[in-house]
Write a protein that holds these residues in place. Structure first.
Motif, short mmCIF file in Angstrom:
data_model
loop_
_atom_site.label_atom_id
_atom_site.label_comp_id
_atom_site.label_asym_id
_atom_site.label_seq_id
_atom_site.Cartn_x
_atom_site.Cartn_y
_atom_site.Cartn_z
N THR A 13 -3.62 3.11 -0.90
CA THR A 13 -4.57 2.07 -0.46
C THR A 13 -5.53 1.65 -1.57
O THR A 13 -5.86 0.47 -1.70
CB THR A 13 -5.39 2.58 0.74
OG1 THR A 13 -5.96 3.85 0.42
CG2 THR A 13 -4.51 2.72 1.97
N HIS A 14 -5.98 2.60 -2.40
CA HIS A 14 -6.87 2.25 -3.50
C HIS A 14 -6.08 1.74 -4.70
O HIS A 14 -6.47 0.78 -5.36
CB HIS A 14 -7.74 3.44 -3.91
CG HIS A 14 -8.74 3.83 -2.87
ND1 HIS A 14 -9.04 3.03 -1.78
CD2 HIS A 14 -9.54 4.94 -2.75
CE1 HIS A 14 -9.97 3.62 -1.04
NE2 HIS A 14 -10.28 4.79 -1.60
N SER B 47 -5.15 8.33 4.16
CA SER B 47 -5.54 9.45 3.29
C SER B 47 -4.82 9.38 1.95
O SER B 47 -5.21 10.07 1.00
CB SER B 47 -5.22 10.78 3.99
OG SER B 47 -3.82 10.86 4.28
N HIS C 34 -4.73 7.67 -0.93
CA HIS C 34 -5.48 6.66 -1.69
C HIS C 34 -4.72 6.20 -2.93
O HIS C 34 -4.81 5.03 -3.31
CB HIS C 34 -6.83 7.23 -2.11
CG HIS C 34 -7.76 7.48 -0.96
ND1 HIS C 34 -8.92 8.21 -1.07
CD2 HIS C 34 -7.69 7.10 0.34
CE1 HIS C 34 -9.54 8.27 0.11
NE2 HIS C 34 -8.79 7.61 0.98
N TYR C 35 -3.98 7.12 -3.55
CA TYR C 35 -3.26 6.78 -4.77
C TYR C 35 -1.83 7.33 -4.70
O TYR C 35 -1.64 8.53 -4.51
CB TYR C 35 -3.95 7.36 -6.01
CG TYR C 35 -5.38 6.89 -6.19
CD1 TYR C 35 -5.65 5.68 -6.81
CD2 TYR C 35 -6.45 7.66 -5.73
CE1 TYR C 35 -6.96 5.23 -6.97
CE2 TYR C 35 -7.76 7.23 -5.88
CZ TYR C 35 -8.01 6.00 -6.50
OH TYR C 35 -9.30 5.57 -6.65
N ARG D 40 0.82 -1.22 0.00
CA ARG D 40 0.00 0.00 0.00
C ARG D 40 0.86 1.27 0.00
O ARG D 40 0.45 2.30 -0.54
CB ARG D 40 -0.92 0.01 1.23
CG ARG D 40 -2.07 -0.97 1.15
CD ARG D 40 -2.79 -1.07 2.49
NE ARG D 40 -3.99 -1.91 2.39
CZ ARG D 40 -4.69 -2.33 3.43
NH1 ARG D 40 -4.31 -1.98 4.66
NH2 ARG D 40 -5.76 -3.08 3.26
#
Length: 452
Positions: free
Chosen positions: A88-89, A385, A387-388, A83
């Motif tokens: 995370t996304h 926070s 995400h990418y 991650r």
């Protein structure tokens, strides 16, 4: 595994370096290593070149060794660590591909193990039928599914015993093969090209061993005791996989001198069986099937961990049920409905190797370039926070697409798959190299004040 738990609790860190060795040794002691050796010879290499390709290919296990060492240092499993490199996304796509790879190869191994048990039944005069096939699937698939109920410590003990049992029996079969091998024919093999022969041979072995297993390495390394030195984790993971693989591939090189069809046959186990004395038939099929079980245990366990990391949080019982149904449903379809599904399914899984080669290259580059002080927990939690992480995502997309452009097989023909890239797995190496180059360019061109 609960996705909200990032670091493995100290109470669950029960694995020693020795148990890691047995874990990976057991996963690579299966006699498919003989087939790898024969495939290497099929690139028209000399005996010396084939040995070099076998050694370098086996040493691709330095990659899982490295990933396992990171997992131990951080106490975090593979795709939770990932991650940080992807966000995370952004991490969910390679995470999902890794899950598909694990489940897919797990199903292939269950199918292979079932067919081997059916062959064993024939040796003891029980003819093949739908009933005997169903019984074999229930036995082999049931053992794999039941392994999901066991703890890491118990699985490690099982892997240790499997290493000894199937290791000794495999060595017995290896000795019988070597006694029958045509040594003169082996040492007289003419030399081939180092570029168009040795390099593609190495890529095939690496794609099917070190690169494929890298996604599961930290899933075991995270459970190593704090007292174990990281170097011990690295070397025991690396050598646990590399040693048996190299020895068996060397045997396969020699075996190909008496069974030239080994590398191209659709039934490699049958070809090897024909090269053995009749009296060892039952033992041979038992070893062939049993050698697949450790691989299945590792794949099954990591598939369940990956599912939770993607964000699909279900209970252990539900996860076990989901994977159990998939692991049994695919073999049922292949064995009882479609007889030609397996070859196309394996082609699909080979594509995933390109995606995973670029993933692990970026993961390790991110570790070296940006994680010298360790991993920040706020990058690893599901509610992070970040995400990418576009550095990792863009590099992965570019590297993976490039790898496909240099790859061809029965259902895909990349526009640049010519010359040394034709009909081999070099696209896997291309993917990894481009990933490293992209990460280096990010490091030089976009130096960040704050590591993300």
């Amino acid at each position: 595994m609960d996705d909200n738990i990032i670091k493995i609790p100290e109470s669950q860190k029960t694995l020693t370096a020795g148990k890691l060795f047995y874990n990976w040794f057991a996963a690579n002691i299966g006699i498919m290593g003989f087939v790898f050796g024969a495939m290497i010879v099929s690139y028209h290499l000399s005996f010396f070149q084939a040995m070099i390709a076998s050694l370098v290919g086996a040493l691709s296990f330095v990659i899982p060794g490295w990933v396992a060492m990171i997992g131990q240092k951080e106490g975090v499993t593979t795709f939770k660590l990932s991650r940080a490199a992807y966000g995370t996304h952004g991490n969910k796509i390679p995470n999902a591909i890794a899950w598909l790879n694990m489940v897919g190869w797990l199903a292939v191994n269950v199918i292979t193990g079932t067919l081997l048990l059916v062959s064993l039944f024939k040796v003891i005069n029980v003819q093949k039928s739908a009933v005997t096939t169903a019984i074999a699937l229930a036995i082999f698939g049931g053992l794999v599914v039941l392994s999901g109920l066991l703890t890491e410590a118990t699985l490690a003990k099982i892997q240790t015993w499997l290493s000894w049992i199937f290791g000794v029996l495999t060595i017995l079969i290896l000795v019988l093969f070597l006694a029958k091998a045509n040594w003169q024919a082996a040492v007289s093999l003419p030399a081939g090209s180092w570029i168009t022969g040795v390099l593609p041979a190495v890529s095939i072995v690496a794609a099917g061993s070190g690169i494929s297993w890298s996604m599961a390495a930290a899933d075991w390394g995270a459970y190593v005791t704090a007292q174990t030195k990281p170097a011990a984790t690295f070397w025991n993971t690396t050598m646990g996989g590399a040693v048996p693989l190299f020895v068996l591939m060397a045997g396969g090189v020699l075996l190909s001198t008496i069974e030239p069809t080994l590398a191209t046959t659709g039934d490699p186990f049958g070809v090897m069986y024909a090269a053995l004395p009749t009296w060892i038939g039952p033992i041979y099929f038992l070893v062939a099937a049993g050698g697949l079980i450790p691989q299945c245990i590792i794949s099954f366990r990591s598939a369940r961990i990956n599912l939770a990391t993607i964000g699909i949080n279900v209970s252990q019982r539900t996860s076990l049920t989901i994977h159990g149904v998939i692991v049994l449903a695919i073999p049922i379809y292949v064995l009882f409905i479609s007889g030609n599904f397996l070859s196309n399914f394996e082609l699909f899984l080979n594509f995933l190797g390109i995606c995973l080669a670029s993933w692990v290259a970026i993961f390790l580059c991110d570790n070296v370039m940006f994680r010298s002080g360790g991993y920040a927990i706020d990058l690893l939690v599901s509610e992070s926070s970040t995400h990418y992480n576009w550095r990792g995502i863009v590099s992965w997309v570019i590297a993976t697409v490039t790898g496909f452009l240099f790859t061809n097989n029965a259902i895909w023909n990349g526009p640049f798959a010519h010359g040394i890239f034709r009909n081999n797995s070099l696209g896997v190496f291309v993917s990894a190299v481009i990933a490293i180059i992209c990460m280096l360019l990010w490091k030089v061109a976009v130096p960040s004040r704050k590591v993300a």
